[in-house]
Design a protein around this motif. Structure first.
Motif, PDB file in Angstrom:
ATOM      1  N   TYR A   1     -65.469  28.074  -0.986  1.00  0.00           N
ATOM      2  CA  TYR A   1     -64.527  28.330   0.085  1.00  0.00           C
ATOM      3  C   TYR A   1     -63.546  29.392  -0.350  1.00  0.00           C
ATOM      4  CZ  TYR A   1     -66.418  23.941   1.783  1.00  0.00           C
ATOM      5  OH  TYR A   1     -67.281  22.966   2.217  1.00  0.00           O
ATOM      6  N   ASP A   2     -63.279  30.352   0.544  1.00  0.00           N
ATOM      7  CA  ASP A   2     -62.273  31.349   0.244  1.00  0.00           C
ATOM      8  C   ASP A   2     -60.895  30.795   0.605  1.00  0.00           C
ATOM      9  OD1 ASP A   2     -62.604  31.378   2.976  1.00  0.00           O
ATOM     10  OD2 ASP A   2     -62.825  33.542   3.150  1.00  0.00           O
TER      11      ASP A   2
ATOM     12  N   SER B   1     -58.585  31.649   2.762  1.00  0.00           N
ATOM     13  CA  SER B   1     -58.264  31.481   4.182  1.00  0.00           C
ATOM     14  C   SER B   1     -58.923  30.235   4.760  1.00  0.00           C
ATOM     15  CB  SER B   1     -58.667  32.724   4.980  1.00  0.00           C
ATOM     16  OG  SER B   1     -60.060  32.912   4.936  1.00  0.00           O
ATOM     17  N   THR B   2     -60.127  29.914   4.316  1.00  0.00           N
ATOM     18  CA  THR B   2     -60.811  28.714   4.790  1.00  0.00           C
ATOM     19  C   THR B   2     -60.114  27.455   4.280  1.00  0.00           C
ATOM     20  OG1 THR B   2     -62.901  29.922   4.829  1.00  0.00           O
ATOM     21  CG2 THR B   2     -63.036  27.531   4.879  1.00  0.00           C
TER      22      THR B   2
ATOM     23  N   TYR C   1     -57.030  26.992   6.243  1.00  0.00           N
ATOM     24  CA  TYR C   1     -57.363  26.501   7.580  1.00  0.00           C
ATOM     25  C   TYR C   1     -57.615  24.989   7.545  1.00  0.00           C
ATOM     26  CZ  TYR C   1     -59.978  25.461  11.794  1.00  0.00           C
ATOM     27  OH  TYR C   1     -60.413  24.872  12.953  1.00  0.00           O
TER      28      TYR C   1
ATOM     29  N   ASP D   1     -66.992  29.962   9.179  1.00  0.00           N
ATOM     30  CA  ASP D   1     -67.958  30.480  10.150  1.00  0.00           C
ATOM     31  C   ASP D   1     -69.378  30.365   9.613  1.00  0.00           C
ATOM     32  OD1 ASP D   1     -66.021  31.201  12.042  1.00  0.00           O
ATOM     33  OD2 ASP D   1     -65.712  33.152  11.077  1.00  0.00           O
TER      34      ASP D   1
ATOM     35  N   ASN E   1     -64.691  39.537  11.347  1.00  0.00           N
ATOM     36  CA  ASN E   1     -64.559  38.959  10.003  1.00  0.00           C
ATOM     37  C   ASN E   1     -65.236  37.602   9.975  1.00  0.00           C
ATOM     38  OD1 ASN E   1     -63.009  41.107   9.091  1.00  0.00           O
ATOM     39  ND2 ASN E   1     -61.130  40.175   9.842  1.00  0.00           N
TER      40      ASN E   1
ATOM     41  N   SER F   1     -65.640  34.258   8.099  1.00  0.00           N
ATOM     42  CA  SER F   1     -65.063  33.404   7.061  1.00  0.00           C
ATOM     43  C   SER F   1     -66.128  32.426   6.565  1.00  0.00           C
ATOM     44  CB  SER F   1     -63.865  32.631   7.617  1.00  0.00           C
ATOM     45  OG  SER F   1     -64.291  31.647   8.527  1.00  0.00           O
TER      46      SER F   1
END
Length: 109
Positions: free
Chosen positions: A66-67, A69-70, A73, A40, A35, A37
């Motif tokens: 940015y999604d 999950s990012t 994080y 990444d 996956n 992100s």
């Protein structure tokens, strides 16, 4: 209806193979992930192209997205390292206002 994402893994693999084959070893860990992100994508982009030119950085900042999950994080990184909004914004090359907006949004949920 979910929006489709570009295949970043294939895009960056092609860029590395065609233009920067010497950087394949340094980028291999990210390219092996299943996956990809947004974090990444930003990291591998910095590995390949670097972050030397300030004008390019400022211009590229306009087009980053940015999604969830990012964002989570980044906020978790801030909490774990006890950083203020300015410090985390400098670390991830973001706006302080973005960090504040995300904190407010995810606090309400």
């Amino acid at each position: 209806m979910k929006k489709s994402q570009p295949n970043y893994k294939q895009i960056y693999r092609d860029i590395i193979l065609k233009k920067y084959p010497e950087k394949m070893n340094t980028c291999q860990l990210i390219l092996e992930k299943t996956n990809f992100s947004m974090l990444d994508v930003i990291n591998i982009n910095n590995m390949i192209f670097g972050t030397n030119n300030k004008d390019i950085l400022i211009n590229n900042q306009k087009f980053k997205s940015y999604d969830e999950s990012t964002v989570l994080y980044i906020l978790d990184y801030q909490r774990k390292n006890r950083l203020n909004n300015s410090q985390v914004a400098n670390h991830f090359k973001l706006s302080r206002n973005s960090i504040a907006k995300w904190k407010k949004y995810f606090q309400l949920r």
